[in-house]
Design a protein around this motif. Sequence first.
Motif, PDB file in Angstrom:
ATOM      1  N   THR A 124      -1.721 -12.381 -12.227  1.00 38.64           N
ATOM      2  CA  THR A 124      -1.295 -11.485 -11.169  1.00 38.64           C
ATOM      3  C   THR A 124      -2.543 -11.111 -10.378  1.00 38.64           C
ATOM      4  OG1 THR A 124      -0.070  -9.428 -10.738  1.00 38.64           O
ATOM      5  CG2 THR A 124      -1.537  -9.418 -12.627  1.00 38.64           C
ATOM      6  N   PRO A 125      -2.428 -10.747  -9.110  1.00 40.44           N
ATOM      7  CA  PRO A 125      -3.632 -10.368  -8.367  1.00 40.44           C
ATOM      8  C   PRO A 125      -4.345  -9.183  -9.022  1.00 40.44           C
ATOM      9  CG  PRO A 125      -1.783 -10.698  -6.877  1.00 40.44           C
ATOM     10  CD  PRO A 125      -1.218 -10.724  -8.277  1.00 40.44           C
ATOM     11  N   PRO A 126      -5.680  -9.142  -8.930  1.00 42.47           N
ATOM     12  CA  PRO A 126      -6.422  -7.996  -9.466  1.00 42.47           C
ATOM     13  C   PRO A 126      -5.954  -6.702  -8.781  1.00 42.47           C
ATOM     14  CG  PRO A 126      -7.911  -9.762  -8.846  1.00 42.47           C
ATOM     15  CD  PRO A 126      -6.553 -10.135  -8.329  1.00 42.47           C
ATOM     16  N   TYR A 127      -6.088  -5.605  -9.487  1.00 41.56           N
ATOM     17  CA  TYR A 127      -5.726  -4.318  -8.896  1.00 41.56           C
ATOM     18  C   TYR A 127      -6.734  -3.253  -9.299  1.00 41.56           C
ATOM     19  CZ  TYR A 127      -3.509  -3.531 -13.464  1.00 41.56           C
ATOM     20  OH  TYR A 127      -3.267  -3.408 -14.807  1.00 41.56           O
ATOM     21  N   THR A 128      -6.785  -2.208  -8.489  1.00 44.92           N
ATOM     22  CA  THR A 128      -7.741  -1.122  -8.684  1.00 44.92           C
ATOM     23  C   THR A 128      -7.014   0.107  -9.218  1.00 44.92           C
ATOM     24  OG1 THR A 128      -9.109  -1.962  -6.898  1.00 44.92           O
ATOM     25  CG2 THR A 128      -9.447   0.335  -7.512  1.00 44.92           C
ATOM     26  N   SER A 129      -7.667   0.794 -10.145  1.00 46.42           N
ATOM     27  CA  SER A 129      -7.125   2.010 -10.750  1.00 46.42           C
ATOM     28  C   SER A 129      -8.194   3.090 -10.750  1.00 46.42           C
ATOM     29  CB  SER A 129      -6.719   1.754 -12.209  1.00 46.42           C
ATOM     30  OG  SER A 129      -5.816   0.698 -12.316  1.00 46.42           O
ATOM     31  N   THR A 130      -7.741   4.316 -10.801  1.00 42.18           N
ATOM     32  CA  THR A 130      -8.645   5.451 -10.994  1.00 42.18           C
ATOM     33  C   THR A 130      -8.107   6.302 -12.131  1.00 42.18           C
ATOM     34  OG1 THR A 130      -9.316   5.492  -8.671  1.00 42.18           O
ATOM     35  CG2 THR A 130      -9.682   7.510  -9.934  1.00 42.18           C
ATOM     36  N   ALA A 131      -8.991   6.626 -13.076  1.00 42.56           N
ATOM     37  CA  ALA A 131      -8.620   7.441 -14.230  1.00 42.56           C
ATOM     38  C   ALA A 131      -9.318   8.793 -14.148  1.00 42.56           C
ATOM     39  CB  ALA A 131      -9.017   6.734 -15.521  1.00 42.56           C
ATOM     40  N   LEU A 132      -8.605   9.843 -14.521  1.00 36.97           N
ATOM     41  CA  LEU A 132      -9.192  11.160 -14.706  1.00 36.97           C
ATOM     42  C   LEU A 132      -9.681  11.205 -16.148  1.00 36.97           C
ATOM     43  CD1 LEU A 132      -9.842  14.027 -13.776  1.00 36.97           C
ATOM     44  CD2 LEU A 132      -7.518  14.682 -14.498  1.00 36.97           C
ATOM     45  N   LEU A 169      -4.065   6.445 -12.058  1.00 33.70           N
ATOM     46  CA  LEU A 169      -3.404   6.136 -10.800  1.00 33.70           C
ATOM     47  C   LEU A 169      -3.715   4.688 -10.465  1.00 33.70           C
ATOM     48  CD1 LEU A 169      -2.050   6.920  -8.039  1.00 33.70           C
ATOM     49  CD2 LEU A 169      -4.342   7.611  -7.307  1.00 33.70           C
ATOM     50  N   ASN A 170      -2.665   3.883 -10.285  1.00 40.30           N
ATOM     51  CA  ASN A 170      -2.863   2.513  -9.827  1.00 40.30           C
ATOM     52  C   ASN A 170      -1.586   1.995  -9.181  1.00 40.30           C
ATOM     53  OD1 ASN A 170      -1.156   1.249 -11.817  1.00 40.30           O
ATOM     54  ND2 ASN A 170      -2.828   1.361 -13.282  1.00 40.30           N
ATOM     55  N   ALA A 171      -1.717   0.864  -8.502  1.00 41.65           N
ATOM     56  CA  ALA A 171      -0.566   0.298  -7.801  1.00 41.65           C
ATOM     57  C   ALA A 171       0.300  -0.548  -8.718  1.00 41.65           C
ATOM     58  CB  ALA A 171      -1.043  -0.542  -6.614  1.00 41.65           C
ATOM     59  N   ARG A 172      -0.184  -0.867  -9.910  1.00 41.24           N
ATOM     60  CA  ARG A 172       0.549  -1.735 -10.831  1.00 41.24           C
ATOM     61  C   ARG A 172       0.816  -0.974 -12.122  1.00 41.24           C
ATOM     62  NH1 ARG A 172      -0.360  -7.247  -9.364  1.00 41.24           N
ATOM     63  NH2 ARG A 172       1.613  -7.558 -10.364  1.00 41.24           N
ATOM     64  N   GLY A 173       1.547  -1.581 -12.987  1.00 38.23           N
ATOM     65  CA  GLY A 173       1.830  -1.002 -14.288  1.00 38.23           C
ATOM     66  C   GLY A 173       2.791  -1.912 -15.018  1.00 38.23           C
ATOM     67  N   HIS A 174       3.009  -1.672 -16.288  1.00 43.73           N
ATOM     68  CA  HIS A 174       3.898  -2.544 -17.055  1.00 43.73           C
ATOM     69  C   HIS A 174       5.312  -2.543 -16.515  1.00 43.73           C
ATOM     70  CE1 HIS A 174       6.059   0.700 -18.989  1.00 43.73           C
ATOM     71  NE2 HIS A 174       4.923   1.243 -19.368  1.00 43.73           N
ATOM     72  N   THR A 175       5.687  -1.511 -15.731  1.00 45.64           N
ATOM     73  CA  THR A 175       7.068  -1.428 -15.257  1.00 45.64           C
ATOM     74  C   THR A 175       7.448  -2.598 -14.358  1.00 45.64           C
ATOM     75  OG1 THR A 175       6.395   0.017 -13.437  1.00 45.64           O
ATOM     76  CG2 THR A 175       7.161   1.079 -15.467  1.00 45.64           C
ATOM     77  N   LEU A 178       0.850   8.796 -15.732  1.00 47.86           N
ATOM     78  CA  LEU A 178       0.660   7.430 -15.259  1.00 47.86           C
ATOM     79  C   LEU A 178       1.397   7.312 -13.933  1.00 47.86           C
ATOM     80  CD1 LEU A 178       1.447   5.716 -18.668  1.00 47.86           C
ATOM     81  CD2 LEU A 178      -0.820   6.064 -17.678  1.00 47.86           C
ATOM     82  N   ILE A 179       0.655   7.025 -12.876  1.00 48.75           N
ATOM     83  CA  ILE A 179       1.227   7.007 -11.535  1.00 48.75           C
ATOM     84  C   ILE A 179       1.003   5.628 -10.925  1.00 48.75           C
ATOM     85  CG2 ILE A 179       1.187   8.085  -9.254  1.00 48.75           C
ATOM     86  CD1 ILE A 179      -0.197  10.512 -10.832  1.00 48.75           C
TER      87      ILE A 179
END
Length: 135
Positions: A99-107, A121-127, A34-35
């Motif tokens: 929260t603003p929408p965000y884009t993710s890419t999954a393998l 890979l995404n710019a957001r996460g639970h952290t 998770l990145i």
Amino acid sequence: MNIAFELFLDDISRAFLKCDFELWRSRLELPLSLITKSNAVVLETEDAVVENFALYLQAVDVMGLDLIHRTPISLEKCPDGTWLGTFQTRLLRQETLTTPPYTSTALLHDIDGRFAMSSMLNARGHTEWTGPIDG
């Protein structure tokens, strides 16, 4: 495969709203990386996946989410047989974005016509709401 991708997105959204660990786990291939823009973590064990899922549930609770909506953007087949699925996530409470929408890419890995993810890979996460964790 577009339908398989949409089903994958529905499952990973529903898993958090229904607190359904088994559904979430059924859509993962370990190790799971998770990145985000703030950190990267690799979940190598079942215990690590359970701990990480609990943190996502904590974020859902803190934000008071009642809808997680993921919209497919693209799905690309890779030469090695894996897929890259890109999607937008919208987190809502009472029809209002939290929260603003965000884009993710999954393998993604095609396992008998059903996608399982080994990396996201995404710019957001639970952290952002729960703090960083170790994998």
